[in-house]
Design an enzyme around this catalytic site. Structure first.
Site, PDB file in Angstrom:
ATOM      1  N   SER A 143      69.319  35.078  46.484  1.00  0.00           N
ATOM      2  CA  SER A 143      68.610  35.752  45.678  1.00  0.00           C
ATOM      3  C   SER A 143      68.702  37.151  46.330  1.00  0.00           C
ATOM      4  CB  SER A 143      67.136  35.451  45.870  1.00  0.00           C
ATOM      5  OG  SER A 143      66.566  35.743  47.125  1.00  0.00           O
ATOM      6  N   LYS A 144      68.098  38.055  45.568  1.00  0.00           N
ATOM      7  CA  LYS A 144      68.099  39.645  45.920  1.00  0.00           C
ATOM      8  C   LYS A 144      67.641  39.725  47.418  1.00  0.00           C
ATOM      9  CE  LYS A 144      67.864  41.872  41.506  1.00  0.00           C
ATOM     10  NZ  LYS A 144      66.671  41.786  40.755  1.00  0.00           N
TER      11      LYS A 144
END
Ligand code: GLU
Length: 482
Positions: A251-252
């Site tokens: 994820s980010k």
């Protein structure tokens, strides 16, 4: 049977590296089997879908070279390939399923469903919603005729189970006690993902669905829907998800996940494809580097690992460097000249292009990302506006610096041939005369001509820079020293 696969992104975000890997595996499988690769848009989430995301996905699919045969932009026999254009078709299927008894209008409210589930949990029975809160079909039909709005739910056969063999995950079985009678058409007439995706897969004659493991639990629903539509279920392959180095879903938090970020950072599409392919699939015999075509020749979906794959940007960077080093000089210059020109704010002259070619092989050696190239060659094409502060402090504020700069000016101004060998010999002789080490003696020259301690090798740099510019820069830097 002709293989037909699809990549079906939802344009609710930029093309994610994990999605790109799914697209790549679909592409490789289609090409390996001589099949058709279809691109469609799962844009039923009207609130979160945007044209910007849609365009980003197409742009980066093209950038990666994952050419599709049918679907968005290309067209084909099946209309627009955007789910938002196919609502009538989904409604038609939902109503036909109601008529056939495979689906029903559902009037149960959210709170009734909550109560149903907690009661089931307390009683130790299956919490999957089985339609038991609904009015009898006659009542339901008359309420609909009177204008009531209701969702349509699929009637999951009970008791029962759905079995299938997943190419990656082998034998799967889902007990229907785990599967709700799921909504296929919302009360506002919009289709759910399950309905739209399955109808498209059936209508487009998809043979294999290759997608992320996050959709595995949806698969029994899709198989049941497919069978109720009177069609043959596809073969599924659920790919493990990409993880960050901490083992959590990528994820980010782990860094960039949008393909555009990798493109901008100077990654080559060839390297990205290669890296994504070997995340979960092995080329065998310790082979790690392969072109798209070479991967097509070897691709085996059955050999894809079901274990989670860790996405490691450092390994990708390393691989990118390998690809850059393997490019021939001409290709390297052609691919990076625009970046250099953008950095300079002007076009290179023919003579400067030749200079770039001359130094290309040395720059390649030092480059892992295309975005670094301008930093390496800027000194050739523009005056030094600013010396790198740390470099200046480290090598210019030493007692040896003025000696080295003066010595270099003297040695180079009288040099006969301006060749790398002659420069090399003259500067080494200068070190000898002044009793300087290579580090103490050469570093100030490097900073004087390039502005920092990071540049291609010194003698070649001077050679390409030319005598006049070299001497001017040596004296400019010398003038700044007391
Ligand atoms: N649109 C779904 C997604 O972006 C994929 C659907 C599918 O492959 O069935 O996650």
């Amino acid at each position: 049977m002709t293989v037909r696969v699809r990549f079906a992104p939802s344009p609710t975000g930029y093309l994610h590296v994990g999605a790109a890997r799914t697209a790549l595996y679909n592409y490789l499988f289609a090409r390996a089997k001589g099949g058709t690769f279809i691109l469609r848009s799962d844009d039923t989430d009207r609130e979160r879908s945007t044209d910007e995301f849609h365009d980003d996905i197409l742009e980066h699919m093209a950038w990666l070279g994952l050419e599709w045969d049918e679907g968005l932009v290309k067209g084909g026999e099946h209309g627009s390939y955007r789910q938002s254009d196919r609502y009538d078709r989904y409604r038609e299927v939902a109503r036909a399923l109601v008529d056939a008894g495979d689906a029903y209008y559902s009037f149960a409210t959210a709170s009734q469903l909550d109560d149903f589930k907690s009661a089931a949990r307390e009683a130790g029975t299956s919490p999957a919603y089985d339609g038991s809160l609904e009015p009898d079909p006659h009542d339901a039909t008359s309420r609909i005729r009177e204008g009531a709005q209701a969702a349509i739910r699929f009637r999951v056969p009970r008791p029962g189970e759905t079995r299938f063999t997943d190419i990656v995950r082998d034998d799967m079985v889902f007990d229907h006690r785990q599967v709700d009678d799921f909504i296929i058409l919302r009360s506002d007439g919009t289709p759910t993902y399950h309905l739209a995706s399955t109808v498209d897969d059936v209508d487009y004659h998809i043979t294999h669905v290759i997608r992320g493991e996050d959709l595995l639990s949806s698969t029994p629903k899709h198989i049941l829907l497919t069978l109720a539509m009177g069609a043959e279920p596809v073969t599924y392959a659920h790919l493990s998800l990409l993880m960050g180095p901490d083992g959590k879903k990528l994820s980010k938090r782990h860094g960039d996940t949008a393909m555009s970020a990798y493109r901008e950072a100077g990654f080559l599409p060839e390297a990205v494809n290669n890296y994504l392919a070997i995340l979960g699939w092995s080329l065998g015999d310790d082979v790690e580097i392969a072109s798209l075509d070479a991967m097509v020749a070897k691709f085996d979906l059955g050999a894809v690992s079901k274990n989670p794959a860790v996405f490691d940007p450092q390994k990708l960077t390393w691989l990118n460097g390998v690809y850059i080093r393997e490019m021939d000089d001409r290709a390297f210059v052609d691919r990076t000249v625009a970046l250099v020109e953008e950095d300079l704010g002007r076009e290179l002259t023919d003579g400067e292009r030749d200079q770039f070619m001359e130094i290309a092989s040395l720059v390649k050696e030092r480059t892992k990302l295309l975005s670094e190239v301008a930093d390496h060659v800027r000194f050739l094409f523009s005056d030094i506006e600013r010396y790198d502060e740390a470099s200046w402090k480290k090598v210019m504020e030493t007692p040896e610096a003025p000696i080295a700069l003066d010595g270099a000016s003297e040695a180079l101004s009288g040099l006969g041939d301006w060749t790398t060998e002659a420069i090399d010999a003259a500067l080494r002789a200068m070190l000898e005369v002044h009793g300087l080490s290579a580090r103490k003696g050469f570093q100030p020259i490097r900073v004087a001509v390039s502005g920092s301690t990071v540049s291609p090798p010194l003698f070649e740099s001077l050679k390409v820079l030319g005598r006049d510019v070299t001497l001017t820069r040596l004296s400019n830097a010398r003038a700044l020293l007391s």
